[in-house]
Write an enzyme that holds these catalytic residues in place. Sequence first.
Site, PDB file in Angstrom:
ATOM      1  N   HIS A 238       0.826  -1.219   0.000  1.00  0.00           N
ATOM      2  CA  HIS A 238       0.000   0.000   0.000  1.00  0.00           C
ATOM      3  C   HIS A 238       0.857   1.265   0.000  1.00  0.00           C
ATOM      4  O   HIS A 238       0.817   2.077  -0.925  1.00  0.00           O
ATOM      5  CB  HIS A 238      -0.869   0.050   1.262  1.00  0.00           C
ATOM      6  CG  HIS A 238      -1.756  -1.124   1.495  1.00  0.00           C
ATOM      7  ND1 HIS A 238      -2.864  -1.374   0.743  1.00  0.00           N
ATOM      8  CD2 HIS A 238      -1.702  -2.117   2.430  1.00  0.00           C
ATOM      9  CE1 HIS A 238      -3.474  -2.460   1.203  1.00  0.00           C
ATOM     10  NE2 HIS A 238      -2.780  -2.923   2.226  1.00  0.00           N
TER      11      HIS A 238
HETATM   12  C1  BDR Z   1      -3.199   0.972   5.226  1.00  0.00           C
HETATM   13  O1  BDR Z   1      -3.458   0.538   6.554  1.00  0.00           O
HETATM   14  C2  BDR Z   1      -2.286   0.047   7.149  1.00  0.00           C
HETATM   15  O2  BDR Z   1      -2.535  -1.204   7.663  1.00  0.00           O
HETATM   16  C3  BDR Z   1      -1.213   0.050   6.096  1.00  0.00           C
HETATM   17  O3  BDR Z   1       0.031   0.431   6.652  1.00  0.00           O
HETATM   18  C4  BDR Z   1      -1.691   1.040   5.076  1.00  0.00           C
HETATM   19  O4  BDR Z   1      -1.255   2.347   5.378  1.00  0.00           O
HETATM   20  C5  BDR Z   1      -3.890   0.032   4.264  1.00  0.00           C
HETATM   21  O5  BDR Z   1      -5.269   0.041   4.497  1.00  0.00           O
END
Ligand code: BDR
Length: 311
Positions: A238
């Site tokens: 992500h």
């Molecule tokens: C986001 O939520 C966190 O768990 C990850 O680091 C990312 O920023 C994804 O939904």
Amino acid sequence: MRKIIIDTDPGQDDAVAILLALASPDALDVLAITCVAGNVPLDLTTRNARMICELAGKVDVPIHAGCDRPLARMLVTAEHVHGKTGLDGITLPDPKMPLADGHAVDAIISLAKANPGVTLCPLGPLTNVATALNQAPEIADNIVEIVLMGGAYFEVGNITPAAEFNIYVDPEAAEVVFKSGIKLTVLPLDVTHKALTTRPRVEQFRALGSVGQAVASWTDFFERFDKQKYGSEGAPLHDPCVIAYLLRPELFSGRYINVEIEVQSPLTRGMTVADWWGVTGRAPNATFIGDVDADGFFNLLTERISRLPVS
Ligand code: BDR
Ligand code: CA
């Protein structure tokens, strides 16, 4: 050379994003890393950020501790994804570098005042950024762009059926940012779920030396959750999408649309209501990214990680 502040809650994918930025001093000047509570509580996100910088050999980056809870809600964390440390997958040495003096919110305000044209890169809940904008609205004039990971549209939610984690944790903060009028680029789940690790991609990381081995171990840990939940091939990277977007925007495509944050409904709290089809007539306020050249993204990441650690 783009001046950036990374606001983060590491998190394995935050860690890879930070490494990508620190490996790119030709293009990015990381003014500070500001930590927020999110994936794990603040004491762990500040610890993790220091371990990541030490792994990269970049111990001169100021790391500030910020808000330990959302603006108006109880903190929700994601140990079920990231493990109890937030960085499960490999045990790194305890960090030696100290935290920088001053609260993250004050650091964002003073750095934005001193650096017209700065870009903010939020990778977690938007509590620090919204608090800075609430306390010193005039800094909006100096922030050239906010490029953040958060939200979802076609993919809808990962923490609830309707909401993505970063926006869900602090929807009131997200609302401040999305209404700020600052140029906003959003990397939602719709694009990050296309930046998936595969075995060959992970093995390429592992072959790169100590930093690559850490990245491979993190993604090995992190992928179990998404494999189980979505049946996907590997882990979605992500947060590195934010930094990759800064380095190679041509790898991404999206639409400039209106995005509103749901802050009222318990059922859809934190939903990013994205007017992808332009049905509302509401003014656009964000470029919502929908697609990525995944091979180009992983080539960039592999090449940059190979540059670390710096001595
Ligand atoms: C986001 O939520 C966190 O768990 C990850 O680091 C990312 O920023 C994804 O939904
Ligand atoms: Ca994150």
